[in-house]
Design a protein around this motif. Structure first.
Motif, short mmCIF file in Angstrom:
data_model
loop_
_atom_site.label_atom_id
_atom_site.label_comp_id
_atom_site.label_asym_id
_atom_site.label_seq_id
_atom_site.Cartn_x
_atom_site.Cartn_y
_atom_site.Cartn_z
N ILE A 28 -73.14 -1.99 -48.82
CA ILE A 28 -72.86 -2.56 -47.44
C ILE A 28 -73.80 -3.36 -47.32
CG2 ILE A 28 -73.32 -1.64 -44.97
CD1 ILE A 28 -72.94 1.09 -45.88
N GLN A 29 -73.08 -4.69 -46.62
CA GLN A 29 -74.11 -5.93 -46.55
C GLN A 29 -74.15 -6.45 -45.10
OE1 GLN A 29 -75.59 -7.38 -48.98
NE2 GLN A 29 -74.65 -5.87 -50.66
N THR A 33 -71.93 -1.76 -39.19
CA THR A 33 -73.07 -0.96 -38.12
C THR A 33 -73.64 0.12 -39.02
OG1 THR A 33 -71.48 -0.03 -36.83
CG2 THR A 33 -72.41 -2.06 -36.03
N VAL A 34 -74.89 0.54 -38.71
CA VAL A 34 -75.25 1.86 -39.33
C VAL A 34 -76.27 2.59 -38.27
CG1 VAL A 34 -75.59 0.87 -41.50
CG2 VAL A 34 -77.61 0.61 -40.09
N VAL A 35 -76.37 3.62 -38.55
CA VAL A 35 -77.25 4.78 -37.51
C VAL A 35 -78.32 5.26 -38.41
CG1 VAL A 35 -77.21 6.88 -36.41
CG2 VAL A 35 -75.34 5.31 -35.70
N GLY A 75 -65.13 9.07 -44.31
CA GLY A 75 -65.60 7.80 -45.04
C GLY A 75 -66.54 7.29 -44.52
N VAL A 76 -67.50 7.94 -44.00
CA VAL A 76 -68.90 7.43 -43.40
C VAL A 76 -69.96 8.07 -44.37
CG1 VAL A 76 -70.50 7.49 -41.58
CG2 VAL A 76 -67.78 7.31 -41.30
N LEU A 77 -70.75 7.11 -44.80
CA LEU A 77 -71.59 7.41 -45.85
C LEU A 77 -72.91 8.20 -45.52
CD1 LEU A 77 -72.26 7.26 -49.21
CD2 LEU A 77 -73.41 4.96 -48.56
N PRO A 78 -73.41 9.40 -45.74
CA PRO A 78 -74.52 9.90 -45.36
C PRO A 78 -75.54 9.75 -46.62
CG PRO A 78 -73.13 11.62 -46.33
CD PRO A 78 -72.19 10.29 -46.34
N LEU A 79 -76.79 9.29 -45.82
CA LEU A 79 -77.76 8.85 -46.82
C LEU A 79 -79.18 9.61 -46.26
CD1 LEU A 79 -77.24 5.07 -46.97
CD2 LEU A 79 -76.55 6.52 -48.72
N GLN A 80 -79.81 10.03 -47.23
CA GLN A 80 -81.22 10.85 -46.58
C GLN A 80 -82.43 10.26 -47.07
OE1 GLN A 80 -80.80 15.32 -46.40
NE2 GLN A 80 -82.25 15.13 -47.92
N PHE A 81 -83.37 9.93 -45.92
CA PHE A 81 -84.70 9.46 -46.37
C PHE A 81 -85.30 10.50 -47.52
CE2 PHE A 81 -84.23 7.71 -42.00
CZ PHE A 81 -84.43 6.35 -42.31
N ARG A 82 -86.19 9.90 -48.04
CA ARG A 82 -87.14 10.84 -48.97
C ARG A 82 -88.13 11.68 -47.96
NH1 ARG A 82 -87.04 8.48 -54.16
NH2 ARG A 82 -84.73 8.04 -54.20
N ALA A 83 -88.39 12.81 -48.46
CA ALA A 83 -89.28 13.79 -47.72
C ALA A 83 -90.43 13.20 -47.06
CB ALA A 83 -89.83 14.94 -48.59
N GLY A 84 -90.68 13.13 -45.85
CA GLY A 84 -91.97 12.67 -44.99
C GLY A 84 -91.55 11.34 -44.43
N ILE A 125 -69.03 2.30 -37.79
CA ILE A 125 -70.38 2.77 -38.43
C ILE A 125 -69.93 3.17 -39.91
CG2 ILE A 125 -72.28 4.41 -38.39
CD1 ILE A 125 -71.75 4.45 -35.26
N LYS A 126 -70.40 2.60 -40.72
CA LYS A 126 -70.40 2.64 -42.49
C LYS A 126 -71.16 3.83 -43.00
CE LYS A 126 -67.21 -0.42 -42.26
NZ LYS A 126 -65.72 0.08 -42.45
N ALA A 127 -72.57 3.69 -42.24
CA ALA A 127 -73.38 4.94 -42.80
C ALA A 127 -74.43 5.59 -41.97
CB ALA A 127 -74.28 4.19 -43.99
#
Length: 917
Positions: A680-681, A787-789, A833-842, A813-815
Motif C-alpha cells: 500500500i503506497q 486510506t487506512v485505519v 479484501g481489507v488487510l488486517p495488521l496487528q501491532f506488536r505487544a504493547g 480503506i485498504k488496511a
C-alpha cells in the motif's frame, strides 16, 4: 469420500440403518478418548469430508487425532458445517449477495442455478420489529402492522429468495428470536441425510450469521457466529478454513443458591473467561455441576460466548439434552437417533466420567454465584447487585464531566447562593417532566427503558417465570413501574407467551406495563423505539445520563438508544425490579423499591420468588404440546406475510428506485483474472480509534439521523424522516450502508480528542477540512488515494456484522492496523479484501506518536507470503516512523481469498470455471 482409516460403520436405530464415520474405529489407531467433546466433533467432520487431500487429507485427520492441548494453534483444517442459520438483518445482505452472484456468474459464463444453497439454510425474521408502541394491550398488533409497512419491500425480497433458492427456508415475522427458534425447533443435534442412496448420520453443526448462534452449544451442537460472507461460502459448499483450536475446560460444581439466576451465573462465567483470555478458543463445560444445570441455563451460557470472547462455549449431549428434546416436542425417532449416535461415538456425557484433556481449566462452584448485573457499557463488566449504586455513581462522573447545562455555579453564587449548594445543583441537574397529567423528576440514573428482551434470557423459563412471579408479588403490594420508564416484553418465542399465560402471570406483568410488544430482538439490537416525547425533552434539557436495564447480551455505547448513556444487563426479574425503582442510583439490597398500598416500604427481598416456587411453576406449565402446537407450521406465516407481493424467476428483478434492495457493486467489472496482494503506497489515515471499537461503532444497526450522510441520501431519494427505518433494515442497500459506516454517534476519532461522532480530517485541502468519514472517503477515492485505519484492542467486537467489513471496503480503506481484533470481524475484513495488521505487544498508534497527519505506506507484503510487514508513517516534515506489524492472513486459504479480492470473488470464479470446463 475417501476413507483412509477405514472408519465407515453402520448404526441401527429403530430398525433403520445409518452409515457413519466411526470415531471408535479411528480409536483403534489413535488414542482419542481423552479428546474434548468439541474436538471429537471436528474429528468426525474431517473423517466424513476426506476427499483425497483436495480439501481434507489423512494428515489433517491425524493432526486432530494427535491434538496437543498445550500447543499453540498452527495447523490449518477445513470445517464444513451441516447447516446455516440466518437472521434478517444479516440474512438480507446474504440473499442480496446470492442474487448478485447469480447475475455475476451468468456474466462469467456460468449458470444461475450454480448459486444455490447446498446445505439446509434457514432464516428467521426477528430483527426488524421495533418498540414503537408499548405499555398497552394492542402493542403487539400495532408494532406488527408498523413492522410490515416499514419492511414490506425487504420481506417481498425474502419471499422471492424462498421461492428461488433450494435448501432455503424463511421463518416469518412474529414467530420468535432466531437462536430460540433454533434451540426449540430447528436444531437436530444429530443430522441425517441421503448420500449416494444411503442414509448417513452425523453431528448437527451450524454456522450462523449472528454472534449468538453459540446459544445452540447448550444442547451439544457445535456452531458459532460467522460473517455473512463466510456463511454464503458455506451455503455454496465451501468449507471454512480454521486453525485447530485450543480448548479451555470450564468445570462446574455445586448448584445455584437461593436468589441467584442463570443470568447471574452467565455474567460470572463471562467475567471469569474474559479475564482468563479465550479469544479464538473453544470453551467446553464439564463437571458434576452439569447435572444441576437445566438445558435452558446451558443455552444461556452458550449464548454469551461472544461476550467472553470464545469461538464457542459448548456442553456435551447427556440425559438433560434428551429430556429437553422430548420436552420441546421432537419426534421419538429423532430422540432415539440422537441418543444412539452420541453413545456410539463417545459423545455422551455421564456424571463422574473421566475428564478430557484441556489446554487450561477454570473451575466455578455455582454455589458462590451472587445476584449481578453488567454495565454500563460492556457485557463483561459484572457488578454485584449490592454494588450497583456505587457502580452508577463512579461511572456517571465521567459521562457528565464536560456537561455545561443548567445554571452555572458562578451565576448561583453571584445571586447570593451558597457555593457548595451551587456546585451540587450544577453537578446534578433535575428535569421536571409531565407524564399522564402528573409532574415527575428525571435525573442522572433515571431508568427510562426496562426491557425483558433478547434470546439470552427469554429462552429460559426459570428467569421468565421468575419475572412473572415477582411482578405478581409486586402488584399485590400495590407497586407499579415508574411513569417515566418505557417497559416492554419481547418473548423469544410464542411458547413463552403460552406458558406465562398458563401460569397466570401475564396479567401481573401487564399491570406493571410489561405488555408483549413483539417477537424479536427489540431493545437488545437497538430497536427500542422512541422514548416518550416528555422523557426525551427532559433528557436533552439537562443532558442527563439516564439508564436502561435490559435482559439482553449487549450494552455497547450507542446500541440500546441514542439518548441513553448507561445500559445495564440484568435478569428479567431484576428488569422488573428496576422498572419499579425507576433509577439505578439505588441499592436494592438495602433500600426499598417503593411504597406499597399499605403505606409501608417494600424491599426486593419481600417480593423475590423462591427457586422452589419457580421450579414448581415450570413443572406445572410447560409441556411438549406447547412446542408442537406453536411450531406445527413454522414456515407458513400469517396473512400479512402471505399477501406480500414478491417477484418470480431465477434472477431477481432489481428495482433501481429501491432504497432497501440494490444490486451491490462488489462484482462490477469482475473477470476471471486473479490479482495479487500489493504493498500500500501513499495512504491517508481515515481515523485513529481507541479500544473496544465494536461493529456497532463501525456499522450501526439503529436509527438514521436526518443530518447524517445516510439521512441526506434518503431525503434526496424522496424518503421522509419518519420512513427512514433503521440501518439494520436497510442492509440490502449499499448506498445507505456505506454512508452509515463509522457513523455511530458515540464513536470517537482521536483526531478530535474525546469528541463523539463519525468525522475525520480530509487532507486533500489546505488547511485540512473536517467532514464526515463517508464524505472524506469519497473525496479520497476520487483523488485515487487509499486510506487506512488505526485502532486499539479488541477492534470489531460485538455482533457479526458483515457490513462493518463491507462498508470499510466500499469506503476505500485498504488496511486496519489494530492492537487486536475480534475473531469474526478479522475474518470478515479478509473476506472483503481489507488487510488486517496487528501491532506488536504493547504498541499502538499513541506509543508510536501517530496523530493522523502522516502519509502511510505498508511494505513487505510479498504477495501475501509475509507474516510481518512494515508500516512507514511519513510526517509533514519528511521524517518517517517505521513500525513492524503482523499480517493477519492466518491460513493459505485466506491468502488465496485475498488475492481474488475477497471470498465471494473466489467462490464465483471457482463456480464459473467448473461450468466452463
Amino acid at each position: 469420500m475417501a476413507d483412509t482409516f477405514s472408519t465407515r460403520a453402520t448404526l441401527d436405530v429403530g430398525g433403520k440403518a445409518y452409515a457413519y464415520a466411526s470415531l471408535a474405529k479411528l480409536g483403534e489407531r489413535f488414542e482419542i478418548k481423552h479428546l474434548p467433546y468439541s474436538m471429537k466433533i471436528l474429528l468426525e467432520n474431517l473423517l466424513r469430508h476426506e476427499d483425497g487431500g483436495i480439501t481434507v487429507g489423512p494428515e489433517h485427520i491425524e493432526a486432530v487425532a494427535k491434538w496437543n492441548p498445550a500447543a499453540e494453534p498452527d495447523t490449518e483444517i477445513a470445517f464444513m458445517p451441516a447447516r446455516v442459520v440466518l437472521q434478517d438483518f444479516t440474512g438480507v445482505p446474504c440473499v442480496v449477495d446470492l442474487a448478485a452472484m447469480r447475475d455475476a456468474v451468468v456474466k462469467l459464463g456460468g449458470d444461475a442455478g450454480q448459486i444455490n444453497p447446498l446445505i439446509p439454510s434457514e432464516l428467521v425474521i426477528d430483527h426488524s420489529v421495533q418498540v414503537d408502541v408499548f405499555g398497552r394491550a394492542d402493542a403487539l398488533d400495532l408494532n406488527g402492522k408498523i413492522e410490515f409497512e416499514r419492511n414490506k419491500e425487504r420481506y417481498g425480497f425474502l419471499r422471492w429468495g424462498q421461492k428461488a433458492f433450494d435448501n432455503f427456508k424463511v421463518v416469518p415475522p412474529n414467530t420468535g428470536i432466531v437462536h430460540q427458534v433454533n434451540l426449540e425447533n430447528l436444531a437436530r443435534v444429530v443430522m441425517s441425510s441421503d448420500r449416494d442412496g444411503e442414509a448417513w448420520a452425523y453431528p448437527d453443526t451450524v454456522f450462523g450469521t449472528d454472534s449468538h448462534t453459540t446459544m445452540i452449544n447448550g444442547i451439544g451442537v457445535l456452531g458459532w457466529g460467522v460473517g455473512g460472507i463466510e456463511a454464503e461460502a458455506a451455503m455454496l459448499g465451501q468449507p471454512s478454513s480454521m486453525l485447530i483450536p485450543q480448548v479451555v475446560g470450564f468445570k462446574l460444581t455445586g448448584r445455584l443458591p437461593e436468589g441467584a439466576t442463570a443470568t447471574d451465573l452467565v455474567l460470572t462465567v463471562t467475567q471469569m473467561l474474559r479475564a482468563h483470555g479465550v479469544v479464538g478458543k473453544f470453551v467446553e463445560f464439564f463437571g458434576d455441576g452439569l447435572q444441576h444445570l437445566p438445558l435452558a441455563d446451558r443455552a444461556t451460557i452458550g449464548n454469551m460466548s461472544p461476550e467472553y470472547g470464545a469461538t464457542c462455549g459448548i456442553f456435551p449431549v447427556d440425559a438433560e439434552a434428551i429430556r429437553y428434546l422430548r420436552l420441546s416436542g421432537r419426534s421419538e425417532a429423532q430422540i432415539a437417533l440422537v441418543e444412539a449416535y452420541a453413545k456410539a461415538q463417545g459423545l455422551w456425557h455421564e456424571p463422574g466420567q473421566a475428564e478430557a484433556s484441556y489446554s487450561s481449566v477454570l473451575e466455578l462452584d455455582m454455589g458462590d454465584v451472587k445476584p449481578s448485573l453488567a454495565g454500563p457499557r460492556r457485557p463483561q463488566d459484572r457488578v454485584l447487585l449490592e454494588d450497583m449504586k456505587q457502580n452508577f455513581q463512579s461511572n456517571v462522573a465521567g459521562l457528565v464531566a464536560n456537561r455545561r447545562v443548567g445554571c452555572a455555579v458562578e451565576e448561583l453564587v453571584a445571586e447570593g447562593g451558597d457555593q457548595p449548594q451551587a456546585e451540587r445543583l450544577a453537578a446534578k441537574p433535575v428535569s421536571t417532566i409531565r407524564i399522564d397529567d402528573g409532574e415527575h423528576q428525571l435525573c442522572d440514573g433515571s431508568v427510562v427503558i426496562a426491557a425483558i428482551t433478547s434470546c439470552t434470557n427469554t429462552s429460559n423459563p426459570a428467569v421468565m417465570l421468575g419475572a412473572g412471579l415477582l411482578a405478581r408479588n409486586a402488584a399485590a403490594r400495590g407497586l407499579k413501574a415508574a411513569p417515566w420508564v418505557k417497559t416492554s416484553l419481547g418473548p423469544g418465542s410464542l411458547v413463552v407467551t403460552d406458558y406465562l399465560k398458563k401460569a397466570g402471570v401475564m396479567d401481573d406483568l401487564e399491570k406493571l406495563g410489561f405488555y408483549v410488544v413483539g417477537y424479536g430482538c427489540t431493545t437488545c439490537i437497538g430497536n427500542s423505539g422512541p422514548l416518550p416525547e416528555a422523557v426525551s425533552k427532559g433528557i436533552a434539557e439537562n443532558d442527563l445520563a439516564v439508564a436502561s436495564v435490559l435482559s439482553g447480551n449487549r450494552n455497547f455505547e450507542g446500541r440500546i438508544h441514542a439518548e441513553v448513556k448507561m445500559n445495564y444487563l440484568a435478569s428479567p426479574p431484576l428488569v422488573v425490579a428496576y422498572a419499579i425503582a425507576g433509577t439505578v442510583d439505588i441499592d436494592l439490597t438495602t433500600e426499598p423499591l417503593g411504597t406499597g398500598s399499605d403505606g409501608q416500604p417494600v424491599y426486593l427481598r419481600d417480593i423475590w420468588p423462591s427457586n422452589r416456587e419457580i421450579g414448581d411453576f415450570i413443572a406445572r406449565t410447560i409441556g411438549p404440546e406447547m412446542f408442537k402446537q406453536n411450531y406445527a407450521d413454522v414456515f407458513k406465516g400469517d396473512t400479512r406475510w402471505n399477501t406480500i407481493e414478491s417477484p418470480d424467476g431465477d434472477l431477481y428483478a432489481w428495482d433501481d428506485a429501491s432504497t432497501y434492495i440494490k444490486n451491490p457493486p462488489y462484482f462490477d467489472g469482475m473477470t476471471m483474472d486473479v490479482g495479487g496482494i500489493d504493498d500500500i503506497q501513499g495512504a491517508r489515515v481515515m481515523g485513529i480509534f481507541g479500544d473496544s471499537i465494536t461493529t456497532d461503532h463501525i456499522s450501526p444497526a439503529g436509527s438514521i439521523k436526518k443530518d447524517s450522510p445516510a439521512g441526506r441520501f434518503l431525503q434526496s431519494r424522496g424518503v421522509q424522516q419518519a420512513d427512514f427505518n433503521s440501518y439494520g433494515s436497510r442492509r440490502g442497500n449499499d448506498d445507505v450502508m456505506v454512508r452509515g459506516t463509522f457513523a455511530n454517534i458515540r464513536i470517537k476519532n482521536l483526531f478530535f480528542g474525546g469528541e463523539e461522532g463519525g468525522n475525520t480530517l480530509y487532507f486533500g485541502s489546505n488547511p485540512p477540512e473536517k467532514m464526515s468519514i463517508y464524505d472524506a472517503a469519497m473525496k479520497y477515492r476520487a483523488d485515487g488515494v487509499p486510506t487506512v485505519v488505526f485502532a486499539g484492542k479488541e477492534y470489531g467486537t460485538g455482533s457479526s456484522r458483515d457490513w462493518a467489513a463491507k462498508g470499510t471496503n466500499l469506503l476505500g480503506i485498504k488496511a486496519v492496523v489494530a492492537e487486536s481484533f475480534e475473531r469474526i470481524h478479522r475474518s470478515n475484513l479478509v473476506g472483503m479484501g481489507v488487510l488486517p495488521l496487528q501491532f506488536r505487544a504493547g504498541e499502538n498508534a499513541q506509543t508510536h506518536g501517530l496523530d493522523g497527519t502522516e502519509i502511510i505506506d505498508v511494505t513487505g507484503l510479498e504477495d501475501g507470503a509475509a507474516r510481518t510487514a512494515t508500516v512507514v508513517a511519513t510526517r509533514a516534515d519528511g521524517s518517517a516512523k517505521r513500525i513492524e506489524v503482523d499480517v493477519l492472513l492466518l491460513t493459505p486459504k485466506e491468502v488465496e481469498y485475498f488475492r481474488h479480492g475477497g471470498l465471494l470473488h473466489y467462490v464465483l470464479r471457482q463456480l464459473a470455471a467448473r461450468k466452463s470446463a
